[in-house]
Write a protein that holds these residues in place. Structure first.
Motif, short mmCIF file in Angstrom:
data_model
loop_
_atom_site.label_atom_id
_atom_site.label_comp_id
_atom_site.label_asym_id
_atom_site.label_seq_id
_atom_site.Cartn_x
_atom_site.Cartn_y
_atom_site.Cartn_z
N HIS A 190 9.22 5.03 14.15
CA HIS A 190 7.80 4.81 13.91
C HIS A 190 7.38 3.34 13.98
CE1 HIS A 190 7.34 8.99 12.99
NE2 HIS A 190 8.28 8.92 12.08
N PHE A 191 8.21 2.50 14.57
CA PHE A 191 7.90 1.07 14.58
C PHE A 191 6.63 0.75 15.36
CE2 PHE A 191 10.03 1.39 18.59
CZ PHE A 191 9.47 0.39 19.39
N LEU A 192 6.22 1.62 16.28
CA LEU A 192 5.01 1.36 17.06
C LEU A 192 3.74 1.41 16.22
CD1 LEU A 192 5.80 3.17 20.43
CD2 LEU A 192 5.77 0.70 19.98
N PRO A 245 4.35 1.82 3.78
CA PRO A 245 5.29 2.77 4.36
C PRO A 245 4.58 3.51 5.49
CG PRO A 245 4.52 3.56 2.22
CD PRO A 245 3.91 2.21 2.44
N VAL A 246 5.36 4.05 6.40
CA VAL A 246 4.80 4.82 7.51
C VAL A 246 4.91 6.30 7.18
CG1 VAL A 246 5.05 5.42 9.95
CG2 VAL A 246 5.36 3.05 9.21
N TYR A 247 3.78 6.99 7.29
CA TYR A 247 3.72 8.44 7.12
C TYR A 247 3.03 9.02 8.34
CZ TYR A 247 4.50 7.27 2.20
OH TYR A 247 5.00 6.78 1.03
N ARG A 248 3.64 10.04 8.92
CA ARG A 248 3.03 10.70 10.07
C ARG A 248 2.68 9.70 11.18
NH1 ARG A 248 4.02 15.61 8.40
NH2 ARG A 248 2.91 16.38 6.59
N ALA A 249 3.59 8.75 11.40
CA ALA A 249 3.51 7.77 12.48
C ALA A 249 2.39 6.75 12.33
CB ALA A 249 3.43 8.46 13.84
N THR A 250 1.91 6.55 11.09
CA THR A 250 0.88 5.53 10.87
C THR A 250 1.00 4.98 9.45
OG1 THR A 250 -1.47 5.01 11.15
CG2 THR A 250 -0.93 7.13 10.12
N TYR A 251 0.28 3.92 9.19
CA TYR A 251 0.30 3.33 7.85
C TYR A 251 -0.40 4.24 6.86
CZ TYR A 251 -4.06 1.43 9.84
OH TYR A 251 -5.27 1.26 10.46
N ALA A 269 0.82 -1.21 0.00
CA ALA A 269 0.00 0.00 0.00
C ALA A 269 0.85 1.26 0.00
CB ALA A 269 -0.95 -0.02 1.20
N GLY A 270 1.86 1.29 -0.86
CA GLY A 270 2.66 2.49 -1.05
C GLY A 270 2.12 3.30 -2.21
N PRO A 271 2.47 4.57 -2.28
CA PRO A 271 1.93 5.42 -3.33
C PRO A 271 2.46 5.12 -4.72
CG PRO A 271 3.53 6.63 -2.05
CD PRO A 271 3.34 5.30 -1.36
N GLU A 272 3.61 4.45 -4.81
CA GLU A 272 4.15 4.07 -6.11
C GLU A 272 4.70 2.66 -6.02
OE1 GLU A 272 8.54 6.04 -6.06
OE2 GLU A 272 6.86 7.42 -6.31
N ALA A 273 4.63 1.95 -7.11
CA ALA A 273 5.05 0.55 -7.13
C ALA A 273 6.57 0.41 -7.08
CB ALA A 273 4.52 -0.12 -8.40
N GLY A 274 7.00 -0.73 -6.55
CA GLY A 274 8.42 -1.06 -6.62
C GLY A 274 9.31 -0.44 -5.57
N GLY A 275 8.78 0.08 -4.50
CA GLY A 275 9.60 0.72 -3.49
C GLY A 275 10.11 -0.24 -2.43
N ARG A 276 10.63 0.33 -1.36
CA ARG A 276 11.18 -0.47 -0.26
C ARG A 276 10.13 -1.39 0.37
NH1 ARG A 276 14.56 4.12 0.27
NH2 ARG A 276 16.75 3.47 0.37
N THR A 277 8.91 -0.91 0.46
CA THR A 277 7.87 -1.75 1.07
C THR A 277 7.62 -2.98 0.21
OG1 THR A 277 6.86 0.21 2.07
CG2 THR A 277 5.53 -1.79 2.00
#
Length: 180
Positions: free
Chosen positions: A108-110, A63-69, A9-17
């Motif tokens: 942001h691991f929490l 990916p985590v943005y603003r401390a959440t998924y 569920a990242g904004p672009e395909a093929g990233g770290r996630t």
């Protein structure tokens, strides 16, 4: 045979996630599961929800943005029915899930706990714990995990395949539904 679906569920395909989720899927494959991967930014919500019905387990990656998924993952979960309040389907019922979040640092691991709580509490999914969180130190480059991260991701995949087989073999676990 156990089938594990990876959802990125990242904004672009093929990233770290996507790289991290692929590492989990590799571990599930090594444990004997079949796997598939869908990038939400390309496949769309309807295709992902339809794929839930064919999977025994789902790897939710964001990916985590603003401390959440991500908002993409939130939107997917908000549109996924759970068989309550007049809904006719519950595609996650009787399923298992693993959570994979990625971020720039370990701060942001929490956020893993928030996603686990939604999946377990709202959808009654059996969630593999702990979740997997990788920051930039877990990668050689954008598409390659470090050896340690690859081993950890593979261990999560193998454990998810085992958990899926256990839940599939238990009528009691498959029958658990959301309470409200």
């Amino acid at each position: 045979m156990t089938h594990v679906l990876g959802v990125v569920a990242g904004p672009e395909a093929g990233g770290r996630t996507a790289t991290a989720v692929a590492g989990v899927l590799a571990g599930a494959e090594k444990a004997g599961a079949t796997t598939s991967l869908l990038e939400l930014s390309e496949a769309g919500i309807d295709a992902v929800i339809a794929a839930f019905g064919e999977a025994d387990g789902v790897v939710f990656g964001s990916p985590v943005y603003r401390a959440t998924y991500s908002a993409l993952l939130k939107d997917l979960l908000e549109r996924t029915e759970r068989g309550k309040w007049g809904e006719s389907t519950a595609p996650l019922q009787g399923r298992v899930a693993a959570t994979v979040l990625t971020g720039a640092s370990g701060h942001h691991f929490l956020a893993l706990g928030d996603l686990r709580d939604v999946l377990a509490g709202f959808f009654a999914v059996q969630v593999l714990s702990p979740g997997l969180y990788l920051d930039h130190g877990g990668y050689v480059d954008r598409t390659t995990l470090t050896d340690q991260s690859a081993e950890l991701a593979a261990a999560h995949g193998a454990a998810l395949a085992d958990l899926a087989a256990a839940v599939r073999g238990s009528a009691a676990l498959q029958a658990i539904t959301p309470q409200i």
